[in-house]
Design an enzyme around this catalytic site. Structure first.
Site, PDB file in Angstrom:
ATOM      1  N   TRP A 158       0.812  -1.216   0.000  1.00  0.00           N
ATOM      2  CA  TRP A 158       0.000   0.000   0.000  1.00  0.00           C
ATOM      3  C   TRP A 158       0.848   1.270   0.000  1.00  0.00           C
ATOM      4  CZ3 TRP A 158       1.775   2.604   4.080  1.00  0.00           C
ATOM      5  CH2 TRP A 158       2.326   1.859   5.124  1.00  0.00           C
ATOM      6  N   ARG A 167       6.273  -0.610 -11.652  1.00  0.00           N
ATOM      7  CA  ARG A 167       7.626  -1.182 -11.619  1.00  0.00           C
ATOM      8  C   ARG A 167       7.587  -2.671 -11.977  1.00  0.00           C
ATOM      9  NH1 ARG A 167      11.386  -0.068  -6.352  1.00  0.00           N
ATOM     10  NH2 ARG A 167      10.453  -1.943  -5.488  1.00  0.00           N
ATOM     11  N   LYS A 182      -2.429  -8.070  -8.017  1.00  0.00           N
ATOM     12  CA  LYS A 182      -3.216  -8.104  -6.780  1.00  0.00           C
ATOM     13  C   LYS A 182      -2.693  -6.958  -5.914  1.00  0.00           C
ATOM     14  CE  LYS A 182      -3.628  -9.098  -2.918  1.00  0.00           C
ATOM     15  NZ  LYS A 182      -3.879  -8.034  -1.926  1.00  0.00           N
ATOM     16  N   PRO A 183      -3.419  -5.820  -5.912  1.00  0.00           N
ATOM     17  CA  PRO A 183      -2.943  -4.676  -5.119  1.00  0.00           C
ATOM     18  C   PRO A 183      -3.277  -4.857  -3.638  1.00  0.00           C
ATOM     19  CG  PRO A 183      -5.004  -4.110  -6.211  1.00  0.00           C
ATOM     20  CD  PRO A 183      -4.679  -5.527  -6.623  1.00  0.00           C
ATOM     21  N   ALA A 184      -2.610  -4.069  -2.790  1.00  0.00           N
ATOM     22  CA  ALA A 184      -2.910  -4.106  -1.358  1.00  0.00           C
ATOM     23  C   ALA A 184      -4.351  -3.655  -1.131  1.00  0.00           C
ATOM     24  CB  ALA A 184      -1.949  -3.188  -0.613  1.00  0.00           C
ATOM     25  N   GLY A 236       6.513  -6.376  -0.504  1.00  0.00           N
ATOM     26  CA  GLY A 236       5.788  -6.292   0.750  1.00  0.00           C
ATOM     27  C   GLY A 236       6.700  -6.680   1.894  1.00  0.00           C
ATOM     28  N   GLU A 258      10.741  -8.194  -3.286  1.00  0.00           N
ATOM     29  CA  GLU A 258      11.202  -6.897  -2.759  1.00  0.00           C
ATOM     30  C   GLU A 258      10.607  -6.768  -1.371  1.00  0.00           C
ATOM     31  OE1 GLU A 258      13.326  -4.953  -4.107  1.00  0.00           O
ATOM     32  OE2 GLU A 258      13.336  -5.537  -6.206  1.00  0.00           O
ATOM     33  N   ARG A 286      10.539  10.930   3.098  1.00  0.00           N
ATOM     34  CA  ARG A 286       9.800  10.649   1.862  1.00  0.00           C
ATOM     35  C   ARG A 286       8.673   9.703   2.248  1.00  0.00           C
ATOM     36  NH1 ARG A 286      11.898   6.647  -2.248  1.00  0.00           N
ATOM     37  NH2 ARG A 286      10.601   6.877  -4.095  1.00  0.00           N
ATOM     38  N   CYS A 292      10.160   1.422   2.198  1.00  0.00           N
ATOM     39  CA  CYS A 292      11.109   0.345   2.509  1.00  0.00           C
ATOM     40  C   CYS A 292      12.525   0.889   2.513  1.00  0.00           C
ATOM     41  CB  CYS A 292      10.973  -0.765   1.483  1.00  0.00           C
ATOM     42  SG  CYS A 292      11.132  -0.156  -0.195  1.00  0.00           S
ATOM     43  N   GLU A 389      11.586  -2.468  11.137  1.00  0.00           N
ATOM     44  CA  GLU A 389      11.169  -1.326  10.326  1.00  0.00           C
ATOM     45  C   GLU A 389      10.211  -0.466  11.138  1.00  0.00           C
ATOM     46  OE1 GLU A 389       9.380  -3.191   6.835  1.00  0.00           O
ATOM     47  OE2 GLU A 389      10.515  -1.792   5.637  1.00  0.00           O
ATOM     48  N   SER A 449      16.191   5.582  -5.427  1.00  0.00           N
ATOM     49  CA  SER A 449      15.231   5.019  -6.380  1.00  0.00           C
ATOM     50  C   SER A 449      15.360   5.676  -7.754  1.00  0.00           C
ATOM     51  CB  SER A 449      13.803   5.211  -5.860  1.00  0.00           C
ATOM     52  OG  SER A 449      13.696   4.637  -4.587  1.00  0.00           O
TER      53      SER A 449
HETATM   54  P1  NAD Z   1       2.335  -6.887   3.332  1.00  0.00           P
HETATM   55  O1  NAD Z   1       3.400  -7.916   3.234  1.00  0.00           O
HETATM   56  O2  NAD Z   1       1.447  -6.923   4.496  1.00  0.00           O
HETATM   57  O3  NAD Z   1       1.394  -6.949   2.052  1.00  0.00           O
HETATM   58  C1  NAD Z   1       1.901  -6.837   0.732  1.00  0.00           C
HETATM   59  C2  NAD Z   1       0.895  -7.431  -0.234  1.00  0.00           C
HETATM   60  O4  NAD Z   1       0.780  -8.821   0.012  1.00  0.00           O
HETATM   61  C3  NAD Z   1      -0.518  -6.866  -0.129  1.00  0.00           C
HETATM   62  O5  NAD Z   1      -1.075  -6.798  -1.420  1.00  0.00           O
HETATM   63  C4  NAD Z   1      -1.225  -7.921   0.694  1.00  0.00           C
HETATM   64  O6  NAD Z   1      -2.621  -7.944   0.474  1.00  0.00           O
HETATM   65  C5  NAD Z   1      -0.584  -9.177   0.159  1.00  0.00           C
HETATM   66  N1  NAD Z   1      -0.637 -10.340   1.035  1.00  0.00           N
HETATM   67  C6  NAD Z   1      -0.641 -10.381   2.387  1.00  0.00           C
HETATM   68  N2  NAD Z   1      -0.692 -11.654   2.815  1.00  0.00           N
HETATM   69  C7  NAD Z   1      -0.712 -12.452   1.706  1.00  0.00           C
HETATM   70  C8  NAD Z   1      -0.742 -13.848   1.483  1.00  0.00           C
HETATM   71  N3  NAD Z   1      -0.767 -14.718   2.480  1.00  0.00           N
HETATM   72  N4  NAD Z   1      -0.760 -14.298   0.206  1.00  0.00           N
HETATM   73  C9  NAD Z   1      -0.717 -13.436  -0.838  1.00  0.00           C
HETATM   74  N5  NAD Z   1      -0.675 -12.104  -0.681  1.00  0.00           N
HETATM   75  C10 NAD Z   1      -0.660 -11.599   0.565  1.00  0.00           C
HETATM   76  O7  NAD Z   1       3.094  -5.498   3.199  1.00  0.00           O
HETATM   77  P2  NAD Z   1       2.469  -4.028   3.268  1.00  0.00           P
HETATM   78  O8  NAD Z   1       2.136  -3.755   4.698  1.00  0.00           O
HETATM   79  O9  NAD Z   1       1.419  -3.848   2.238  1.00  0.00           O
HETATM   80  O10 NAD Z   1       3.722  -3.145   2.805  1.00  0.00           O
HETATM   81  C11 NAD Z   1       4.722  -2.747   3.658  1.00  0.00           C
HETATM   82  C12 NAD Z   1       5.933  -3.644   3.532  1.00  0.00           C
HETATM   83  O11 NAD Z   1       6.373  -3.634   2.162  1.00  0.00           O
HETATM   84  C13 NAD Z   1       7.129  -3.158   4.314  1.00  0.00           C
HETATM   85  O12 NAD Z   1       7.777  -4.247   4.942  1.00  0.00           O
HETATM   86  C14 NAD Z   1       8.039  -2.542   3.258  1.00  0.00           C
HETATM   87  O13 NAD Z   1       9.389  -2.511   3.606  1.00  0.00           O
HETATM   88  C15 NAD Z   1       7.770  -3.424   2.103  1.00  0.00           C
HETATM   89  N6  NAD Z   1       8.145  -2.764   0.857  1.00  0.00           N
HETATM   90  C16 NAD Z   1       9.262  -3.198   0.207  1.00  0.00           C
HETATM   91  C17 NAD Z   1       9.653  -2.565  -0.961  1.00  0.00           C
HETATM   92  C18 NAD Z   1      10.878  -3.026  -1.688  1.00  0.00           C
HETATM   93  O14 NAD Z   1      11.017  -2.680  -2.850  1.00  0.00           O
HETATM   94  N7  NAD Z   1      11.779  -3.784  -1.086  1.00  0.00           N
HETATM   95  C19 NAD Z   1       8.910  -1.506  -1.480  1.00  0.00           C
HETATM   96  C20 NAD Z   1       7.765  -1.089  -0.789  1.00  0.00           C
HETATM   97  C21 NAD Z   1       7.397  -1.745   0.383  1.00  0.00           C
END
Ligand code: NAD
Length: 485
Positions: A158, A167, A182-184, A236, A258, A286, A292, A389, A449
């Site tokens: 999200w 990306r 599949k978006p958040a 995520g 990622e 930012r 992340c 984090e 980035s």
């Molecule tokens: P999250 O892991 O909770 O969710 C990410 C996505 O995965 C969402 O679309 C969510 O609905 C989905 N998801 C959750 N459980 C799932 C499952 N069991 N099966 C399939 N899909 C599932 O992460 P978040 O809270 O949305 O984002 C924050 C995290 O993302 C932080 O840890 C951040 O560091 C990381 N992040 C990393 C990068 C990178 O490029 N390394 C970039 C942005 C964010």
């Protein structure tokens, strides 16, 4: 379709499958919340396992045609997507603010960054090179071609609702793959609007399918359990990434990950302090700290630590906090109440161990999910926020004495996404950069980035790279043909 959420932008609320917008198979929906008010702004179709199957069918039906589409044609479509997104950058920024909360300037920055992935991969689509060499024995040629890997499942977080989607979509389409996004569930609207934009740019039906769902576990498993799906690209948390790798293992699906970060920000005595403060503000603030790549731990050398902390606190304390939609505000709300609770807990833990609050230090009461920009000085080892984090506007500062100590502290984490180093000594800067265990380093720079550069982490921050040429190679398989002629 929402026509009144953002003036001049139609925002779909149904699933995009095979070029058609449709409600969920069981007609279920979920709400999208504005983090600045905690009010509902939209109700979106909640994709089911049956919908997931329809997405794979649609992506499979479109796969051969898209893979056979001339690279120049794929390139032109991506270029049109860049133009369309750029033309509507203000509207997209407003949509991001509404569902994610970030400050308007951050949202506009994200839209420009997101659109650049379409432009960059429009340029890369026509540069998917192979190799031709003579076998060492001289008996034949070794020919290597790169082919689209197949249907890709793209799962995004999200915190960058537009950029994390483009990306992945940009390089996948450039390479000739069809995708399911599949978006958040906190931020599905931007992804749906991007789906509509891509259709307008000329992406054929079924090439990009968008599946918002609150049932991410079962939906993800259903898609990854289908043998036609050959790629998973996930952004995520490390925790969810780890569990998805287990699911992907069943069908041995190629996985790009990622994941989370815990970026150290090192400031040496010989650094240009003003530049280091500018970089610190970008690296920390930012997206209000919800990145992340956010600087999570500041390590300042003893000679400048006090002045650095004091001046950082002045700058952080001067930031205006409020709804991101008001362009005068530099910091918006966090994404939800759970995020505020987590940041509060981490700060409470550090203070209970002896850290002192230089500015901020708590949630802001009232509507929405606001937290005050915070600087903590003298943060003791063992504090939770040095290991996890923070994902909020909190800067913990720790003092160090020697270069070796700084490197050891920076590397004392299972994460390895990005590190930042400020020093006036170029030799030291390069030496330290090479010693840091991270996929990226900002050397005298608080922002790394760039769509043209390989973005990604080492250790538990991920697998593979996004952006640059490498980002497209992730969506291909190399095929070796032994040729005798
Ligand atoms: P999250 O892991 O909770 O969710 C990410 C996505 O995965 C969402 O679309 C969510 O609905 C989905 N998801 C959750 N459980 C799932 C499952 N069991 N099966 C399939 N899909 C599932 O992460 P978040 O809270 O949305 O984002 C924050 C995290 O993302 C932080 O840890 C951040 O560091 C990381 N992040 C990393 C990068 C990178 O490029 N390394 C970039 C942005 C964010």
């Amino acid at each position: 379709m929402l026509t009144d959420l953002v003036t001049g932008l139609e925002v779909p609320t149904d699933l995009l499958i095979g070029g058609r917008w449709s409600p969920a198979d069981d007609a279920s929906t979920f709400d999208v919340i504005d983090p600045a008010t905690a009010g509902v702004i939209a109700t979106v179709a909640n994709g089911t396992v049956a919908d997931a199957g329809r997405c794979v069918d649609a992506a499979a039906a479109a796969a051969a045609g898209w893979a056979a589409t001339a690279p120049r044609e794929r390139s032109s479509i991506l270029r049109r997507a860049f133009d369309l997104m750029t033309d509507r950058e203000e509207q997209f920024a407003e949509l991001i603010v509404r569902e994610n909360g970030k400050a308007f300037a951050d949202a506009l920055g994200e839209v420009r960054y997101a659109a650049e992935f379409f432009r960059w991969y429009a340029e890369e689509a026509v540069r998917l090179h192979g190799e031709l060499t003579t076998a060492p024995s001289g008996s034949n040629r070794i020919m290597v071609v790169r082919q689209p890997i197949g249907i890709a499942l793209l799962i995004t977080p999200w915190n960058f609702p537009a950029a994390m989607a483009t990306r992945k979509i940009g390089p996948a389409l450039a390479a000739g793959c069809t995708v399911i996004l599949k978006p958040a569930s906190d931020t599905p609207l931007t992804a749906l609007a991007i789906g509509a934009l891509l259709a307008q740019a000329g992406v054929p039906d079924g090439v990009v399918n968008v599946l918002p769902s609150r049932r991410s576990g079962p939906v993800g498993e259903a898609i990854l359990g289908d043998p036609r799906v050959r790629k998973l690209s996930f952004t995520g948390s490390t925790e969810v990434g780890r569990s998805l790798l287990r699911v992907a293992a069943e069908q041995v699906i190629s996985s790009s990950m990622e994941l989370g970060g815990n970026a150290p920000f090192l400031v040496f005595d010989d650094a240009d302090l003003e530049a280091a403060l500018d970089g610190a503000m970008v690296a920390k603030m930012r997206n209000g700290g919800e990145a992340c790549t956010a600087a999570n731990r500041f390590y300042a050398q003893a000679g400048i630590a006090e002045e650095f902390t004091e001046r950082l606190a002045q700058r952080m304390g001067a930031l205006t906090v409020g709804p991101g939609i008001d362009r005068a505000n530099a910091v918006g709300p966090l994404v939800n109440q759970a995020a505020v609770d987590k940041v509060s807990e981490l700060v409470g833990d550090a203070v209970s161990r002896g850290a002192t609050v230089s500015t901020g230090g708590g949630a802001i009461t009232g509507d929405g999910y606001f937290y005050a920009p915070t600087v903590l000085a003298g943060v003791p080892a063992g504090s939770q926020l040095l290991d996890e984090e923070i994902f909020g506007p909190v800067a913990p500062v720790v003092t160090f004495e020697t270069e070796a100590e700084a490197i050891a502290l920076a590397n004392s984490t299972e994460f390895g996404l990005v590190s930042y180093v400020y020093t006036g000594d170029l030799a030291r800067g390069l030496r330290v950069s090479e010693a840091l265990e991270s996929g990226m380093v900002g050397l005298n720079r608080g922002l790394v980035s760039d769509p043209a550069a390989p973005f990604g982490g080492v250790k538990q921050s991920g697998l593979g790279r996004e952006g640059g040429h490498e980002g497209m190679v992730e969506y291909t398989e190399s095929k070796y043909i032994a040729v005798a002629w």
